[in-house]
Motif scaffolding. Structure first.
Motif, PDB file in Angstrom:
ATOM      1  N   GLU A 174       0.841  -1.197   0.000  1.00 44.50           N
ATOM      2  CA  GLU A 174       0.000   0.000   0.000  1.00 44.50           C
ATOM      3  C   GLU A 174       0.881   1.254   0.000  1.00 44.50           C
ATOM      4  OE1 GLU A 174      -2.223   2.804  -0.379  1.00 44.50           O
ATOM      5  OE2 GLU A 174      -3.231   0.851  -0.465  1.00 44.50           O
ATOM      6  N   PRO A 175       0.922   1.999  -1.121  1.00 44.37           N
ATOM      7  CA  PRO A 175       1.815   3.166  -1.212  1.00 44.37           C
ATOM      8  C   PRO A 175       1.554   4.234  -0.165  1.00 44.37           C
ATOM      9  CG  PRO A 175       1.035   2.514  -3.390  1.00 44.37           C
ATOM     10  CD  PRO A 175       0.246   1.714  -2.397  1.00 44.37           C
ATOM     11  N   ASP A 176       0.319   4.322   0.340  1.00 41.18           N
ATOM     12  CA  ASP A 176       0.008   5.353   1.331  1.00 41.18           C
ATOM     13  C   ASP A 176       0.852   5.202   2.600  1.00 41.18           C
ATOM     14  OD1 ASP A 176      -1.780   7.621   2.140  1.00 41.18           O
ATOM     15  OD2 ASP A 176      -2.265   6.205   3.756  1.00 41.18           O
ATOM     16  N   ILE A 177       1.378   3.997   2.836  1.00 36.43           N
ATOM     17  CA  ILE A 177       2.253   3.766   3.994  1.00 36.43           C
ATOM     18  C   ILE A 177       3.414   4.755   3.992  1.00 36.43           C
ATOM     19  CG2 ILE A 177       4.039   2.171   4.836  1.00 36.43           C
ATOM     20  CD1 ILE A 177       1.339   1.438   5.891  1.00 36.43           C
ATOM     21  N   LEU A 178       3.908   5.103   2.812  1.00 37.63           N
ATOM     22  CA  LEU A 178       5.085   5.978   2.699  1.00 37.63           C
ATOM     23  C   LEU A 178       4.821   7.394   3.182  1.00 37.63           C
ATOM     24  CD1 LEU A 178       6.350   4.757  -0.799  1.00 37.63           C
ATOM     25  CD2 LEU A 178       7.204   4.094   1.464  1.00 37.63           C
ATOM     26  N   THR A 179       3.541   7.755   3.316  1.00 39.16           N
ATOM     27  CA  THR A 179       3.200   9.112   3.785  1.00 39.16           C
ATOM     28  C   THR A 179       3.052   9.162   5.307  1.00 39.16           C
ATOM     29  OG1 THR A 179       0.782   8.814   3.672  1.00 39.16           O
ATOM     30  CG2 THR A 179       1.929   9.439   1.634  1.00 39.16           C
ATOM     31  N   ARG A 180       3.166   8.008   5.978  1.00 38.07           N
ATOM     32  CA  ARG A 180       2.833   7.950   7.405  1.00 38.07           C
ATOM     33  C   ARG A 180       4.032   8.088   8.327  1.00 38.07           C
ATOM     34  NH1 ARG A 180      -1.882   3.195   7.322  1.00 38.07           N
ATOM     35  NH2 ARG A 180      -2.875   3.937   5.389  1.00 38.07           N
ATOM     36  N   PHE A 181       5.234   8.175   7.790  1.00 40.51           N
ATOM     37  CA  PHE A 181       6.414   8.427   8.612  1.00 40.51           C
ATOM     38  C   PHE A 181       7.466   9.119   7.753  1.00 40.51           C
ATOM     39  CE2 PHE A 181       6.635   4.076   7.005  1.00 40.51           C
ATOM     40  CZ  PHE A 181       7.876   4.034   6.393  1.00 40.51           C
ATOM     41  N   PRO A 182       8.361   9.891   8.378  1.00 41.80           N
ATOM     42  CA  PRO A 182       9.378  10.619   7.612  1.00 41.80           C
ATOM     43  C   PRO A 182      10.292   9.664   6.861  1.00 41.80           C
ATOM     44  CG  PRO A 182       9.261  11.401   9.886  1.00 41.80           C
ATOM     45  CD  PRO A 182       8.458  10.148   9.822  1.00 41.80           C
TER      46      PRO A 182
END
Length: 410
Positions: A174-182
């Motif tokens: 799920e690419p959205d994971i990459l937006t959830r931490f720096p």
């Protein structure tokens, strides 16, 4: 189309999660569910996000998370059984939703009789799907299901041979994971392994062997539930290894097995074909760190220059597990065991690095650590491939096709 997906989360994961966020135990159901979903463990709400644009109305149930399920039951004014709360609450959740498709991620949690009773209470259900990506004891459990999905082609072959309707579906990222931490610019961990090391038949025998050989020659940081085996579990294992030869000698001496009936542990030992192993390999313990789950796992992957992948024993020929896509999706350079179908998922040595032996693995890891530019290029290529071809949005289209096909079957 209404689809209900029922999953179970590792107890070790959700108990740690609530220990970090104790305030959630008293929060409403929706608040707890949103927090768990955001943490991204397992499939989280990824199928919900991917299937909704395709016209699905999706209900996702985390069946065994007691604080979450308790909050739902209390909001409904539903009384809870102390011993059977899990199937009772899930039954009512499904009954109220009245889905067309029921998707059971954990095939072993719900009995055939429970499924039969649910079908009667929910006449809307036209298709029951189960997922199996691990060893199973008795394939008869799948007779209650209409379709068995697996990420492991070898299991699909087995299920079809046994007369079950079965299809192959790969895991995803799920690419959205990459937006959830720096984002981590430069990883701090040279070489990691993240995952389970189950010492049972058809689980991780090969994985354990490779890790043991690696730790004797190259530093590797192991993040595993095996690092947190309790003293109680260790004590039980020691007792079992002491008692096993005594029990077996008693059987061979003619002592009837029913003599052990008053002692359940002895009855179990009497039925085992071999002495149970220690729950954790003592040679690996010096390299072990506590398990990481959810966003912490993804951060640890991204903080690794290289990460090891070794498949479960029931997948001897095929590349099939979640780590393929989780590691590459976060931008980590993946070092994975060679499989005959791997080229259909990634370009070997360009998007992922493969090994056919421990010696080859060690050689390639050492070379990659000494050549950071090449390592980064492979990591970037692997991530690009996963974001292009291996997302939940793409798998949802495939799942929709399989569902449509199954519903049309006589």
């Amino acid at each position: 189309m209404k689809l209900c997906k029922i999953t179970t989360l590792y107890s070790a994961y959700w108990q740690k999660f609530y220990a970090r966020h104790p305030e959630l135990r008293q929060a409403p159901y929706a608040v707890q569910k949103a927090a768990l979903d955001h943490d991204g463990f397992g499939w989280a709400d990824f199928w919900f996000q991917a299937l909704t644009p395709l016209g699905y109305e999706v209900l996702e149930i985390s069946a065994n998370v007691k604080p979450l399920q308790t909050a739902w039951a209390q909001a409904q004014g539903m009384s809870m059984s102390r011993t059977h709360w899990l199937p009772e609450i899930v039954f009512e959740q499904v009954r109220q939703f009245q889905p067309i498709v029921l998707f059971l991620e954990n095939f072993a949690t719900f009995s055939a009789s429970w499924i039969q009773e649910l079908r009667q209470a929910c006449p809307s259900i036209r298709l029951i799907i189960s997922w199996c990506g691990v060893p199973y004891e008795d394939a008869n459990i799948f007779k209650a299901h209409d379709l068995v999905l697996s990420c492991i082609p070898e299991l699909v072959e087995q299920f079809r041979h046994l007369g079950h309707h079965s299809e192959h579906l790969n895991h995803a990222f799920e690419p959205d994971i990459l937006t959830r931490f720096p984002s981590i610019a430069e990883p701090e961990i040279d070489f990691s392994f993240i995952g389970q090391i189950v010492r049972g038949n058809r689980y991780h025998f090969q994985r354990e062997q490779i890790l043991e050989q690696l730790t004797s020659q190259i530093p590797i940081q192991i993040y595993s539930p095996s690092a947190e085996i309790s003293w109680k579990q260790k004590s039980k294992a020691v007792a079992a290894r002491v008692l096993y030869p005594i029990v077996q000698a008693s059987k061979q001496g003619g002592l009837p097995i029913h003599w052990f009936a008053k002692f359940p542990q002895l009855t179990q030992l009497a039925a085992l074909p071999a002495c149970p192993p220690d729950p954790v390999n003592p040679r690996l313990q010096p390299w072990m760190h506590p398990a990481v789950f959810g966003l912490e796992m993804f951060r640890t992957l991204q903080n690794s220059k290289l990460t090891l992948n070794c498949h479960i024993d029931v997948s001897p020929r095929s590349a099939s597990n979640m780590r393929l896509f989780e590691a590459t999706g976060t931008g980590t350079c993946l070092v994975t065991d060679w499989k005959e179908n791997l080229h259909t998922l990634f370009e070997p040595e360009t998007e992922v690095v493969t090994y056919r032996s421990t010696e080859e693995c060690i050689e390639k890891v050492q070379w990659l650590l000494a050549h950071p530019d090449q390592r980064r290029a492979i990591a970037q290529a692997g991530q690009a491939r996963t974001l292009r071809d291996h997302t939940f949005a793409q798998r949802a289209v495939q799942l929709d096709h399989l569902i449509t096909k199954a519903l049309q079957r006589p």
